[in-house]
Scaffold this motif. Structure first.
Motif, PDB file in Angstrom:
ATOM      1  N   HIS A 117     -15.593  34.012 -21.758  1.00  0.00           N
ATOM      2  CA  HIS A 117     -16.672  34.988 -21.611  1.00  0.00           C
ATOM      3  C   HIS A 117     -16.771  35.473 -20.157  1.00  0.00           C
ATOM      4  O   HIS A 117     -16.935  36.671 -19.897  1.00  0.00           O
ATOM      5  N   ASN A 131     -13.862  37.777 -19.301  1.00  0.00           N
ATOM      6  CA  ASN A 131     -13.873  39.088 -19.952  1.00  0.00           C
ATOM      7  C   ASN A 131     -15.098  39.927 -19.631  1.00  0.00           C
ATOM      8  O   ASN A 131     -14.999  41.140 -19.500  1.00  0.00           O
ATOM      9  N   SER A 132     -16.271  39.294 -19.546  1.00  0.00           N
ATOM     10  CA  SER A 132     -17.516  40.057 -19.386  1.00  0.00           C
ATOM     11  C   SER A 132     -18.313  39.652 -18.152  1.00  0.00           C
ATOM     12  O   SER A 132     -18.652  40.487 -17.316  1.00  0.00           O
ATOM     13  N   LEU A 158     -19.864  42.931 -16.579  1.00  0.00           N
ATOM     14  CA  LEU A 158     -19.783  44.107 -17.447  1.00  0.00           C
ATOM     15  C   LEU A 158     -20.851  43.950 -18.529  1.00  0.00           C
ATOM     16  O   LEU A 158     -20.563  43.639 -19.683  1.00  0.00           O
ATOM     17  N   CYS A 159     -22.099  44.139 -18.130  1.00  0.00           N
ATOM     18  CA  CYS A 159     -23.212  43.788 -19.021  1.00  0.00           C
ATOM     19  C   CYS A 159     -23.342  44.726 -20.235  1.00  0.00           C
ATOM     20  O   CYS A 159     -23.800  44.290 -21.294  1.00  0.00           O
ATOM     21  N   ALA A 160     -22.940  45.974 -20.086  1.00  0.00           N
ATOM     22  CA  ALA A 160     -23.186  46.934 -21.170  1.00  0.00           C
ATOM     23  C   ALA A 160     -22.524  46.510 -22.469  1.00  0.00           C
ATOM     24  O   ALA A 160     -23.063  46.755 -23.554  1.00  0.00           O
ATOM     25  N   ASN A 161     -21.368  45.868 -22.371  1.00  0.00           N
ATOM     26  CA  ASN A 161     -20.675  45.454 -23.598  1.00  0.00           C
ATOM     27  C   ASN A 161     -20.790  43.955 -23.850  1.00  0.00           C
ATOM     28  O   ASN A 161     -20.038  43.396 -24.643  1.00  0.00           O
ATOM     29  N   CYS A 162     -21.728  43.308 -23.186  1.00  0.00           N
ATOM     30  CA  CYS A 162     -21.824  41.845 -23.296  1.00  0.00           C
ATOM     31  C   CYS A 162     -22.430  41.437 -24.638  1.00  0.00           C
ATOM     32  O   CYS A 162     -23.495  41.928 -25.019  1.00  0.00           O
ATOM     33  N   PRO A 163     -21.783  40.504 -25.343  1.00  0.00           N
ATOM     34  CA  PRO A 163     -22.306  40.104 -26.652  1.00  0.00           C
ATOM     35  C   PRO A 163     -23.576  39.253 -26.584  1.00  0.00           C
ATOM     36  O   PRO A 163     -24.214  39.036 -27.600  1.00  0.00           O
ATOM     37  N   GLN A 217     -27.144  48.242 -24.494  1.00  0.00           N
ATOM     38  CA  GLN A 217     -25.848  48.166 -25.183  1.00  0.00           C
ATOM     39  C   GLN A 217     -25.550  49.463 -25.902  1.00  0.00           C
ATOM     40  O   GLN A 217     -26.479  50.156 -26.306  1.00  0.00           O
TER      41      GLN A 217
END
Ligand code: SF4
Length: 221
Positions: A191, A194-195, A201-206, A221
């Motif tokens: 994690h 990748n994020s 890269l918070c905008a696409n963080c699950p 998001q």
């Protein structure tokens, strides 16, 4: 459900089962645990590939290798002179105390094995716990820089806690099972790669919805 278990389940569901460590044999895992100190896994992979290509990936063969030669093989992992010394020390321990098989750590009480590993030159808590968990399948949680970064941003723990305090916090909030400690650490590493990078890269963080840092930034998001 506590925040640690919730984090584990969310990462697992977002990233799938990882079945880590990125190495094939327990001895290779132990070698990797030394080589990965202060460096990225890419350099470690190249160093391990060098040792394997020369058919040197056994405790006895590395023990017999002159230290300067060992340093040359592991050069891609950085700090190669220091790491060559550390590898030699670890291998002396594996041969002398574990009959040449690092998985024999599983036959010792966990705290004895950990204490013995920590007495080896160049083996700190993160390296010792990686070996105990990923070579010997013992229930101990590995804390690394990624773990500290993530708990700090999520605000579920103080990232500056001493190593063992943070480790015990994870262990006491999870089912006490090496399989879960193993998988959770892997999930955190992936994690963060990748994020949740240095520049996240918070905008696409699950897991944005459970993150104090991401929420404070007003990221959507
Ligand atoms: S929202 Fe951003 S800071 Fe929070 S965990 Fe995700 S990537 Fe990291």
């Amino acid at each position: 459900m506590n925040e640690f278990l919730q984090l584990y389940k969310r990462l697992l569901s977002a990233q799938g089962q990882l079945n880590w460590w990125p190495a094939t044999e327990p001895f290779e895992v132990a070698v990797g645990a030394i080589l990965t100190q202060n460096t990225s896994w890419t350099g470690v992979e190249a160093a391990i590939a060098n040792l394997k290509a020369a058919d040197l990936m056994t405790p006895a063969k590395i023990a017999d290798l002159p230290i300067e030669e060992l340093a040359r093989y592991i050069r891609p992992s950085g700090y190669f002179n220091i790491k060559a010394k550390r590898l030699k020390s670890l291998i002396k321990f594996i041969i002398g105390d574990l009959d040449g098989d690092v998985t024999n750590l599983a036959n010792m009480p966990l705290h004895h094995g950990r204490k013995a590993l920590l007495a080896v030159n160049g083996v700190g808590p993160e390296t010792a716990d990686s070996i105990l968990l990923y070579c010997a399948n013992l229930p101990i949680f590995v804390i690394d820089a990624y773990t500290r970064r993530l708990v700090g941003r999520l605000e579920i723990a103080d990232p500056t806690l001493p190593y063992d305090e943070l480790r015990i916090l994870f262990e006491s909030n999870l089912p006490y099972m090496p399989e879960i400690f193993n998988e959770f650490h892997a999930q955190i590493v992936i994690h963060c790669k990748n994020s949740c990078k240095k520049q996240p890269l918070c905008a696409n963080c699950p897991i944005l919805d459970m993150c104090a840092y991401g929420t404070r930034q007003g990221v959507k998001q």
